[in-house]
Design an enzyme around this catalytic site. Structure first.
Site, PDB file in Angstrom:
ATOM      1  N   ASN A 182      -6.609   2.025 -10.835  1.00 16.51           N
ATOM      2  CA  ASN A 182      -7.295   1.049  -9.985  1.00 16.51           C
ATOM      3  C   ASN A 182      -7.219   1.461  -8.506  1.00 16.51           C
ATOM      4  O   ASN A 182      -7.561   2.588  -8.191  1.00 16.51           O
ATOM      5  CB  ASN A 182      -6.766  -0.354 -10.278  1.00 16.51           C
ATOM      6  CG  ASN A 182      -7.079  -0.765 -11.718  1.00 16.51           C
ATOM      7  OD1 ASN A 182      -8.138  -0.446 -12.239  1.00 16.51           O
ATOM      8  ND2 ASN A 182      -6.151  -1.443 -12.381  1.00 16.51           N
ATOM      9  N   SER A 183      -6.749   0.607  -7.612  1.00 11.89           N
ATOM     10  CA  SER A 183      -6.857   0.928  -6.186  1.00 11.89           C
ATOM     11  C   SER A 183      -5.893   2.002  -5.694  1.00 11.89           C
ATOM     12  O   SER A 183      -5.966   2.415  -4.533  1.00 11.89           O
ATOM     13  CB  SER A 183      -6.690  -0.332  -5.342  1.00 11.89           C
ATOM     14  OG  SER A 183      -7.861  -1.110  -5.398  1.00 11.89           O
ATOM     15  N   THR A 184      -5.020   2.484  -6.559  1.00 11.56           N
ATOM     16  CA  THR A 184      -4.230   3.656  -6.183  1.00 11.56           C
ATOM     17  C   THR A 184      -5.152   4.876  -6.064  1.00 11.56           C
ATOM     18  O   THR A 184      -4.738   5.939  -5.603  1.00 11.56           O
ATOM     19  CB  THR A 184      -3.078   3.879  -7.186  1.00 11.56           C
ATOM     20  OG1 THR A 184      -2.284   2.679  -7.219  1.00 11.56           O
ATOM     21  CG2 THR A 184      -2.162   5.014  -6.779  1.00 11.56           C
TER      22      THR A 184
ATOM     23  N   LYS B  74      -7.630   4.812  -3.967  1.00  8.52           N
ATOM     24  CA  LYS B  74      -8.042   4.857  -2.553  1.00  8.52           C
ATOM     25  C   LYS B  74      -7.344   5.952  -1.748  1.00  8.52           C
ATOM     26  O   LYS B  74      -7.991   6.626  -0.936  1.00  8.52           O
ATOM     27  CB  LYS B  74      -7.836   3.490  -1.892  1.00  8.52           C
ATOM     28  CG  LYS B  74      -8.853   2.433  -2.332  1.00  8.52           C
ATOM     29  CD  LYS B  74      -8.636   1.117  -1.609  1.00  8.52           C
ATOM     30  CE  LYS B  74      -9.722   0.099  -1.964  1.00  8.52           C
ATOM     31  NZ  LYS B  74      -9.599  -0.403  -3.354  1.00  8.52           N
TER      32      LYS B  74
END
Length: 371
Positions: free
Chosen positions: A66-68, A70
């Protein structure tokens, strides 16, 4: 006692013990890695790749972080900046002319990377499937009006971050963010991390497991603010079933649909912690790493409803920088210690129902090994 496999230097025994305790409690399957001076000192994993606990988590197991994702996307922008192909202080429209519409001519590249561009939501999107159409999404963002004067406030750009940075990268290089990452980052380092996953890797994927008592309809939302008030969000909610779908794996949503394990996450991010190189491979200069930990904005984040320090692409926490993903994955890097720590798991925790300290406990255990 949970069986933990892999490499762990004796001084980091607390990291192994912390993972074992987590697998004996909340976790189904997980991996942890610590890189120091660009070299692995911890690379361990254990548990199961499925909710039924019938398939072991292996060395090459992948899962959605998921947002890891970014921090991976941000690194691509920093590499281009270090090469002189991208000016972090230039208007986005210098690379993407259509983006100047609707009062965005003064939105700078660093605004996009620091969540201060005023474009935290994707207006007009009602279904997750809409996210798979890159041209449509980026055209919509180019036409959108900022919610606030860019640079004056911050609001976590949960999904838009990847489309904005990715389109800038595409305009400069002619390659998608996933292609650029694969060719310029993952392949040189030998990092098993993918933004857009190929069918041949499906067999290695550990599906995300929804929080206990919840189903795969569990959706990502912005946290409630003071008094339990939620920020209004009109876009499509991403559910666990979406993040586990084949369509999601094949798409490129560079804010959120990276697939990897702790080894690959820590390896890639150790480049920034270790002044531009890891494992003898240099991706950027020491000076080119510095925007990753230099604060751009400090104050209340309008989406996260908490005080935040944002750098160019990362959250800053004391001496460390990094970010985490919906459900629990996390990476943190410390340029003073030249250390990167990553935790990647399949069992999600709903932080509104239960405190989730798994990643932070791993990070603190890693610091204890430096003493």
């Amino acid at each position: 006692m949970t069986d933990i496999k892999g490499l762990c230097e004796p001084r980091f025994a607390a990291v192994r013990a912390t993972l074992a305790a987590s697998l004996g409690n909340d976790d189904v399957g997980a991996s942890v890695a610590v890189y120091l001076d660009g070299q692995p000192v911890v690379d361990i994993w254990g548990g199961y790749a499925d909710a039924d606990r019938s398939v072991s988590w292996e060395r090459d197991t992948l899962t959605g972080v998921n947002s890891t994702t970014k921090p991976m996307t941000a690194l691509c922008a920093l590499i281009l900046a270090d090469r002189g192909q991208l000016d972090l202080s230039a208007p986005v429209a210098a690379y993407w002319p259509e983006f100047a519409a609707a009062g965005k001519e003064n939105v700078l590249v660093r605004h996009v990377l620091s969540h201060t561009a005023g474009l935290p939501d994707l207006s007009g999107l009602t279904a997750v499937e809409d996210l798979y159409d890159w041209q449509s999404v980026t055209a919509g963002l180019a036409a959108q009006t900022p919610e606030w004067e860019p640079g004056t406030a911050a609001g976590y750009h949960a999904l838009t971050f990847g489309f904005l940075v990715g389109e800038i990268v595409r305009r400069i290089t002619g390659r998608s963010l996933g292609e650029f990452f694969a060719e310029e980052v993952a392949n040189p380092l030998g990092a098993d991390f993918h933004i857009g996953l190929s069918a041949e890797d499906d067999r290695r994927v550990a599906p995300l497991v929804p929080p206990r008592s919840l189903t795969d309809e569990y959706a990502s939302t912005a946290p409630p603010g003071p008094g339990g008030i939620r920020r209004e969000y009109t876009g499509a909610a991403v559910r666990v079933r979406d993040a586990n779908s084949v369509a999601w794996r094949r798409a490129q949503i560079p804010a959120v649909n990276g697939f990897g394990n702790a080894r690959s996450v820590a390896l890639v991010q150790s480049v920034l912690a270790n002044r531009g190189s890891a494992g003898g491979v240099r991706l950027l200069s020491p000076q080119g790493c510095e925007p990753a930990w230099q604060e751009v904005f400090r104050g209340e984040d309008r989406v996260l409803r908490t005080s935040m320090s944002w750098t160019v692409g990362f959250g800053k926490f004391g001496n460390a920088f990094g970010w985490g993903g919906w459900g629990g994955s996390l990476v943190a890097s410390d340029p003073d210690s030249r250390m990167s720590v990553a935790y990647v798991m399949n069992q999600m925790i709903d932080r509104e129902q239960q405190e989730d300290n798994r990643g932070m406990e791993i990070i603190m255990a890693a610091y204890s090994g430096l003493q």
